[in-house]
Design a protein around this motif. Sequence first.
Motif, PDB file in Angstrom:
ATOM      1  N   TYR A  98       0.844  -1.175   0.000  1.00 44.41           N
ATOM      2  CA  TYR A  98       0.000   0.000   0.000  1.00 44.41           C
ATOM      3  C   TYR A  98       0.888   1.236   0.000  1.00 44.41           C
ATOM      4  O   TYR A  98       2.092   1.177   0.085  1.00 44.41           O
ATOM      5  CB  TYR A  98      -0.954  -0.003   1.207  1.00 44.41           C
ATOM      6  N   ALA A  99       0.235   2.385  -0.083  1.00 40.30           N
ATOM      7  CA  ALA A  99       0.978   3.626  -0.266  1.00 40.30           C
ATOM      8  C   ALA A  99       1.886   3.911   0.923  1.00 40.30           C
ATOM      9  O   ALA A  99       1.505   3.721   2.068  1.00 40.30           O
ATOM     10  CB  ALA A  99       0.016   4.780  -0.472  1.00 40.30           C
ATOM     11  N   LEU A 100       3.093   4.351   0.632  1.00 42.45           N
ATOM     12  CA  LEU A 100       4.045   4.772   1.654  1.00 42.45           C
ATOM     13  C   LEU A 100       3.928   6.271   1.886  1.00 42.45           C
ATOM     14  O   LEU A 100       3.796   7.039   0.943  1.00 42.45           O
ATOM     15  CB  LEU A 100       5.469   4.463   1.217  1.00 42.45           C
ATOM     16  N   ASN A 101       4.009   6.667   3.146  1.00 38.49           N
ATOM     17  CA  ASN A 101       4.164   8.082   3.485  1.00 38.49           C
ATOM     18  C   ASN A 101       5.616   8.292   3.873  1.00 38.49           C
ATOM     19  O   ASN A 101       6.132   7.593   4.757  1.00 38.49           O
ATOM     20  CB  ASN A 101       3.247   8.479   4.637  1.00 38.49           C
ATOM     21  N   PHE A 102       6.253   9.250   3.244  1.00 38.19           N
ATOM     22  CA  PHE A 102       7.683   9.448   3.416  1.00 38.19           C
ATOM     23  C   PHE A 102       7.993  10.601   4.347  1.00 38.19           C
ATOM     24  O   PHE A 102       7.256  11.595   4.414  1.00 38.19           O
ATOM     25  CB  PHE A 102       8.338   9.742   2.060  1.00 38.19           C
ATOM     26  N   LYS A 104      10.746  13.741   5.159  1.00 36.54           N
ATOM     27  CA  LYS A 104      11.234  14.769   4.244  1.00 36.54           C
ATOM     28  C   LYS A 104      12.671  14.521   3.779  1.00 36.54           C
ATOM     29  O   LYS A 104      13.184  15.246   2.936  1.00 36.54           O
ATOM     30  CB  LYS A 104      11.124  16.151   4.892  1.00 36.54           C
TER      31      LYS A 104
ATOM     32  N   THR B  31       0.672  -3.480  -8.151  1.00 32.12           N
ATOM     33  CA  THR B  31       0.363  -2.182  -7.556  1.00 32.12           C
ATOM     34  C   THR B  31       1.315  -1.142  -8.116  1.00 32.12           C
ATOM     35  O   THR B  31       2.531  -1.358  -8.131  1.00 32.12           O
ATOM     36  CB  THR B  31       0.476  -2.236  -6.020  1.00 32.12           C
ATOM     37  N   PHE B  33       2.278   3.091  -8.280  1.00 29.00           N
ATOM     38  CA  PHE B  33       2.131   4.364  -7.591  1.00 29.00           C
ATOM     39  C   PHE B  33       2.733   5.482  -8.428  1.00 29.00           C
ATOM     40  O   PHE B  33       3.733   5.283  -9.113  1.00 29.00           O
ATOM     41  CB  PHE B  33       2.873   4.337  -6.243  1.00 29.00           C
ATOM     42  N   TYR B  35       4.347   9.252  -7.568  1.00 27.13           N
ATOM     43  CA  TYR B  35       4.779  10.217  -6.562  1.00 27.13           C
ATOM     44  C   TYR B  35       5.364  11.436  -7.268  1.00 27.13           C
ATOM     45  O   TYR B  35       5.915  11.335  -8.353  1.00 27.13           O
ATOM     46  CB  TYR B  35       5.867   9.632  -5.661  1.00 27.13           C
ATOM     47  N   GLN B  41       8.144  20.056  -0.689  1.00 28.50           N
ATOM     48  CA  GLN B  41       7.153  19.093  -0.180  1.00 28.50           C
ATOM     49  C   GLN B  41       7.688  17.678  -0.030  1.00 28.50           C
ATOM     50  O   GLN B  41       7.021  16.816   0.531  1.00 28.50           O
ATOM     51  CB  GLN B  41       5.922  19.074  -1.097  1.00 28.50           C
ATOM     52  N   GLY B  42       8.887  17.428  -0.568  1.00 31.51           N
ATOM     53  CA  GLY B  42       9.406  16.066  -0.505  1.00 31.51           C
ATOM     54  C   GLY B  42       8.661  15.147  -1.460  1.00 31.51           C
ATOM     55  O   GLY B  42       8.208  15.579  -2.514  1.00 31.51           O
ATOM     56  N   LEU B  43       8.498  13.890  -1.062  1.00 30.51           N
ATOM     57  CA  LEU B  43       7.811  12.892  -1.884  1.00 30.51           C
ATOM     58  C   LEU B  43       6.330  12.869  -1.512  1.00 30.51           C
ATOM     59  O   LEU B  43       5.953  12.498  -0.409  1.00 30.51           O
ATOM     60  CB  LEU B  43       8.423  11.512  -1.659  1.00 30.51           C
ATOM     61  N   LEU B  45       2.464  11.487  -2.502  1.00 33.97           N
ATOM     62  CA  LEU B  45       1.705  10.497  -3.256  1.00 33.97           C
ATOM     63  C   LEU B  45       0.619  11.192  -4.074  1.00 33.97           C
ATOM     64  O   LEU B  45      -0.162  11.978  -3.540  1.00 33.97           O
ATOM     65  CB  LEU B  45       1.054   9.499  -2.303  1.00 33.97           C
ATOM     66  N   TYR B  48      -2.528   5.837  -6.837  1.00 34.06           N
ATOM     67  CA  TYR B  48      -2.033   4.481  -7.015  1.00 34.06           C
ATOM     68  C   TYR B  48      -3.131   3.533  -7.466  1.00 34.06           C
ATOM     69  O   TYR B  48      -4.321   3.789  -7.279  1.00 34.06           O
ATOM     70  CB  TYR B  48      -1.281   3.959  -5.797  1.00 34.06           C
ATOM     71  N   ARG B  50      -4.220  -0.740  -8.076  1.00 38.31           N
ATOM     72  CA  ARG B  50      -4.003  -2.147  -7.781  1.00 38.31           C
ATOM     73  C   ARG B  50      -4.759  -2.945  -8.817  1.00 38.31           C
ATOM     74  O   ARG B  50      -5.960  -2.713  -9.029  1.00 38.31           O
ATOM     75  CB  ARG B  50      -4.458  -2.511  -6.375  1.00 38.31           C
ATOM     76  N   LEU B 100       8.355  -1.311  -2.396  1.00 34.18           N
ATOM     77  CA  LEU B 100       8.188  -0.578  -3.638  1.00 34.18           C
ATOM     78  C   LEU B 100       9.521  -0.431  -4.347  1.00 34.18           C
ATOM     79  O   LEU B 100      10.562  -0.191  -3.719  1.00 34.18           O
ATOM     80  CB  LEU B 100       7.632   0.821  -3.357  1.00 34.18           C
TER      81      LEU B 100
END
Lengths: 112, 111
Positions: A98-102, A104, B31, B33, B35, B41-43, B45, B48, B50, B100
């Motif tokens: 499932y989606a990863l939250n990263f 900074k 799956t 994704f 990004y 803001q960084g990475l 999402l 995504y 499936r 991932l």
Amino acid sequence: GENVEQHPSTLSVQEGDSAVIKCTYSDSASNYFPWYKQELGKGPQLIIDIRSNVGEKKDQRIAVTLNKTAKHFSLHITETQPEDSAVYFCAANPNSGYALNFGKGTSLLVTP
Amino acid sequence: DARVTQTPRHKVTEMGQEVTMRCQPILGHNTVFWYRQTMMQGLELLAYFRNRAPLDDSGMPKDRFSAEMPDATLATLKIQPSEPRDSAVYFCASGFNSPLHFGNGTRLTVT
């Protein structure tokens, strides 16, 4: 949703020293915590991961520790080398796939 | 070594133009994704899928962004019309009950 905080944002160490990067997460349901290394011009690459049923995992010079009670996890790199210089990201999600939250990111510089 | 392939690697376009980014996930990964990475803001999402079905696109500005998977070997991210604030590196990642794997990204510059 999951909120991941990462510290420090920059880290400079001398070759041979250890480096530690720390992350905290907010969602107690999270049970998968990977660490990624990103080199210039490339995508993040997985270097180590840990699941919530394990407190520590080691792979050669890299180790990750997890404290579920405190909701924080850390990356430890020992005997650092110049090629360890990169940006490191921690992440969390409820389940692998499932989606990863990263976080900074931490820019690590290893000086010879 | 199986890898996620993204094209183009770089794209420079003028504001208002349509941009299409493509991704070939690793064979067998179900799956996919998208990004976006920026300094501020960084990475983040964006969306995504499936088994080719969209699961979450809440991170995407719906008025201008769209993501699709026409088949299991291709994922696309479109921006129409593009704006300067869309300038970023866009990453595709794929997985199957596993960590991932990221592609090397598309660096988009909108002038």
